[in-house]
Design a protein around this motif. Sequence first.
Motif, PDB file in Angstrom:
ATOM      1  N   VAL A   8       0.843  -1.180   0.000  1.00 46.72           N
ATOM      2  CA  VAL A   8       0.000   0.000   0.000  1.00 46.72           C
ATOM      3  C   VAL A   8       0.886   1.241   0.000  1.00 46.72           C
ATOM      4  O   VAL A   8       1.798   1.359   0.815  1.00 46.72           O
ATOM      5  CB  VAL A   8      -0.946   0.016   1.219  1.00 46.72           C
ATOM      6  N   PHE A   9       0.606   2.146  -0.924  1.00 44.80           N
ATOM      7  CA  PHE A   9       1.329   3.405  -1.033  1.00 44.80           C
ATOM      8  C   PHE A   9       0.389   4.546  -0.684  1.00 44.80           C
ATOM      9  O   PHE A   9      -0.729   4.608  -1.186  1.00 44.80           O
ATOM     10  CB  PHE A   9       1.849   3.619  -2.456  1.00 44.80           C
ATOM     11  N   SER A  10       0.852   5.449   0.152  1.00 46.96           N
ATOM     12  CA  SER A  10       0.048   6.622   0.491  1.00 46.96           C
ATOM     13  C   SER A  10       0.089   7.613  -0.668  1.00 46.96           C
ATOM     14  O   SER A  10       0.970   7.552  -1.530  1.00 46.96           O
ATOM     15  CB  SER A  10       0.582   7.295   1.759  1.00 46.96           C
ATOM     16  N   ARG A  11      -0.852   8.529  -0.677  1.00 45.13           N
ATOM     17  CA  ARG A  11      -0.861   9.571  -1.705  1.00 45.13           C
ATOM     18  C   ARG A  11       0.449  10.362  -1.662  1.00 45.13           C
ATOM     19  O   ARG A  11       1.022  10.685  -2.687  1.00 45.13           O
ATOM     20  CB  ARG A  11      -2.037  10.519  -1.491  1.00 45.13           C
ATOM     21  N   ARG A  12       0.893  10.674  -0.473  1.00 39.53           N
ATOM     22  CA  ARG A  12       2.132  11.445  -0.317  1.00 39.53           C
ATOM     23  C   ARG A  12       3.322  10.691  -0.910  1.00 39.53           C
ATOM     24  O   ARG A  12       4.152  11.276  -1.596  1.00 39.53           O
ATOM     25  CB  ARG A  12       2.384  11.773   1.154  1.00 39.53           C
ATOM     26  N   GLN A  13       3.423   9.389  -0.654  1.00 36.55           N
ATOM     27  CA  GLN A  13       4.521   8.602  -1.209  1.00 36.55           C
ATOM     28  C   GLN A  13       4.475   8.608  -2.733  1.00 36.55           C
ATOM     29  O   GLN A  13       5.502   8.787  -3.388  1.00 36.55           O
ATOM     30  CB  GLN A  13       4.443   7.152  -0.722  1.00 36.55           C
ATOM     31  N   ILE A  30      -3.004  12.881  -7.279  1.00 45.59           N
ATOM     32  CA  ILE A  30      -2.797  11.434  -7.378  1.00 45.59           C
ATOM     33  C   ILE A  30      -4.125  10.737  -7.647  1.00 45.59           C
ATOM     34  O   ILE A  30      -4.189   9.796  -8.445  1.00 45.59           O
ATOM     35  CB  ILE A  30      -2.123  10.885  -6.094  1.00 45.59           C
ATOM     36  N   ASP A  31      -5.200  11.194  -7.011  1.00 42.18           N
ATOM     37  CA  ASP A  31      -6.518  10.594  -7.231  1.00 42.18           C
ATOM     38  C   ASP A  31      -6.923  10.676  -8.701  1.00 42.18           C
ATOM     39  O   ASP A  31      -7.488   9.720  -9.251  1.00 42.18           O
ATOM     40  CB  ASP A  31      -7.577  11.286  -6.372  1.00 42.18           C
ATOM     41  N   VAL A  32      -6.625  11.781  -9.333  1.00 37.16           N
ATOM     42  CA  VAL A  32      -6.954  11.959 -10.751  1.00 37.16           C
ATOM     43  C   VAL A  32      -6.125  10.991 -11.598  1.00 37.16           C
ATOM     44  O   VAL A  32      -6.644  10.356 -12.523  1.00 37.16           O
ATOM     45  CB  VAL A  32      -6.732  13.416 -11.193  1.00 37.16           C
ATOM     46  N   HIS A  33      -4.859  10.856 -11.279  1.00 41.32           N
ATOM     47  CA  HIS A  33      -4.006   9.925 -12.023  1.00 41.32           C
ATOM     48  C   HIS A  33      -4.485   8.481 -11.832  1.00 41.32           C
ATOM     49  O   HIS A  33      -4.505   7.703 -12.792  1.00 41.32           O
ATOM     50  CB  HIS A  33      -2.544  10.061 -11.592  1.00 41.32           C
ATOM     51  N   ILE A  34      -4.862   8.129 -10.623  1.00 44.36           N
ATOM     52  CA  ILE A  34      -5.376   6.783 -10.351  1.00 44.36           C
ATOM     53  C   ILE A  34      -6.641   6.542 -11.170  1.00 44.36           C
ATOM     54  O   ILE A  34      -6.807   5.476 -11.780  1.00 44.36           O
ATOM     55  CB  ILE A  34      -5.640   6.584  -8.841  1.00 44.36           C
ATOM     56  N   MET A  35      -7.536   7.523 -11.207  1.00 42.88           N
ATOM     57  CA  MET A  35      -8.768   7.396 -11.978  1.00 42.88           C
ATOM     58  C   MET A  35      -8.445   7.157 -13.457  1.00 42.88           C
ATOM     59  O   MET A  35      -9.045   6.272 -14.092  1.00 42.88           O
ATOM     60  CB  MET A  35      -9.615   8.657 -11.823  1.00 42.88           C
ATOM     61  N   ASN A  36      -7.492   7.901 -13.998  1.00 43.12           N
ATOM     62  CA  ASN A  36      -7.119   7.727 -15.406  1.00 43.12           C
ATOM     63  C   ASN A  36      -6.468   6.368 -15.662  1.00 43.12           C
ATOM     64  O   ASN A  36      -6.728   5.741 -16.689  1.00 43.12           O
ATOM     65  CB  ASN A  36      -6.198   8.857 -15.857  1.00 43.12           C
ATOM     66  N   PHE A  55      -8.835   2.376   2.022  1.00 42.89           N
ATOM     67  CA  PHE A  55      -9.467   3.518   2.673  1.00 42.89           C
ATOM     68  C   PHE A  55      -8.623   4.048   3.819  1.00 42.89           C
ATOM     69  O   PHE A  55      -8.176   3.303   4.685  1.00 42.89           O
ATOM     70  CB  PHE A  55     -10.859   3.137   3.170  1.00 42.89           C
ATOM     71  N   GLY A  56      -8.376   5.348   3.799  1.00 48.74           N
ATOM     72  CA  GLY A  56      -7.622   6.005   4.860  1.00 48.74           C
ATOM     73  C   GLY A  56      -6.116   5.852   4.765  1.00 48.74           C
ATOM     74  O   GLY A  56      -5.388   6.401   5.578  1.00 48.74           O
ATOM     75  N   VAL A  57      -5.643   5.092   3.755  1.00 47.48           N
ATOM     76  CA  VAL A  57      -4.203   4.858   3.645  1.00 47.48           C
ATOM     77  C   VAL A  57      -3.681   5.303   2.278  1.00 47.48           C
ATOM     78  O   VAL A  57      -2.802   6.146   2.191  1.00 47.48           O
ATOM     79  CB  VAL A  57      -3.847   3.374   3.876  1.00 47.48           C
ATOM     80  N   GLY A  58      -4.199   4.710   1.210  1.00 45.58           N
ATOM     81  CA  GLY A  58      -3.710   5.046  -0.127  1.00 45.58           C
ATOM     82  C   GLY A  58      -4.192   4.052  -1.155  1.00 45.58           C
ATOM     83  O   GLY A  58      -5.361   3.683  -1.177  1.00 45.58           O
ATOM     84  N   TYR A  59      -3.259   3.589  -1.982  1.00 44.16           N
ATOM     85  CA  TYR A  59      -3.593   2.701  -3.091  1.00 44.16           C
ATOM     86  C   TYR A  59      -2.630   1.533  -3.148  1.00 44.16           C
ATOM     87  O   TYR A  59      -1.493   1.632  -2.719  1.00 44.16           O
ATOM     88  CB  TYR A  59      -3.508   3.461  -4.419  1.00 44.16           C
ATOM     89  N   LYS A  60      -3.108   0.431  -3.748  1.00 46.88           N
ATOM     90  CA  LYS A  60      -2.225  -0.703  -3.985  1.00 46.88           C
ATOM     91  C   LYS A  60      -2.594  -1.349  -5.302  1.00 46.88           C
ATOM     92  O   LYS A  60      -3.740  -1.300  -5.744  1.00 46.88           O
ATOM     93  CB  LYS A  60      -2.283  -1.733  -2.855  1.00 46.88           C
TER      94      LYS A  60
END
Length: 66
Positions: A8-13, A30-36, A55-60
């Motif tokens: 799991v990577f945080s948005r900041r990372q 980052i959310d926009v890039h993830i969506m794309n 949720f509450g952490v980031g993305y994986k």
Amino acid sequence: MAAEPERVFSRRQLLQHTRGLDRASTERAIDVHIMNLRKKIEADPRRPVRLLTVFGVGYKLTGQPS
């Protein structure tokens, strides 16, 4: 993310790895890039199975769907 699936990577990372310390960028970018990315790699971007939100952490990034 691809080098370390399931981590799991945080948005900041993610922001630091992509933009460095650019103050003009926000974590919400980052959310926009993830969506794309989801539009490109997911069969149904509204129900992702490969690029998941923790949720509450980031993305994986997960392995290939079964």
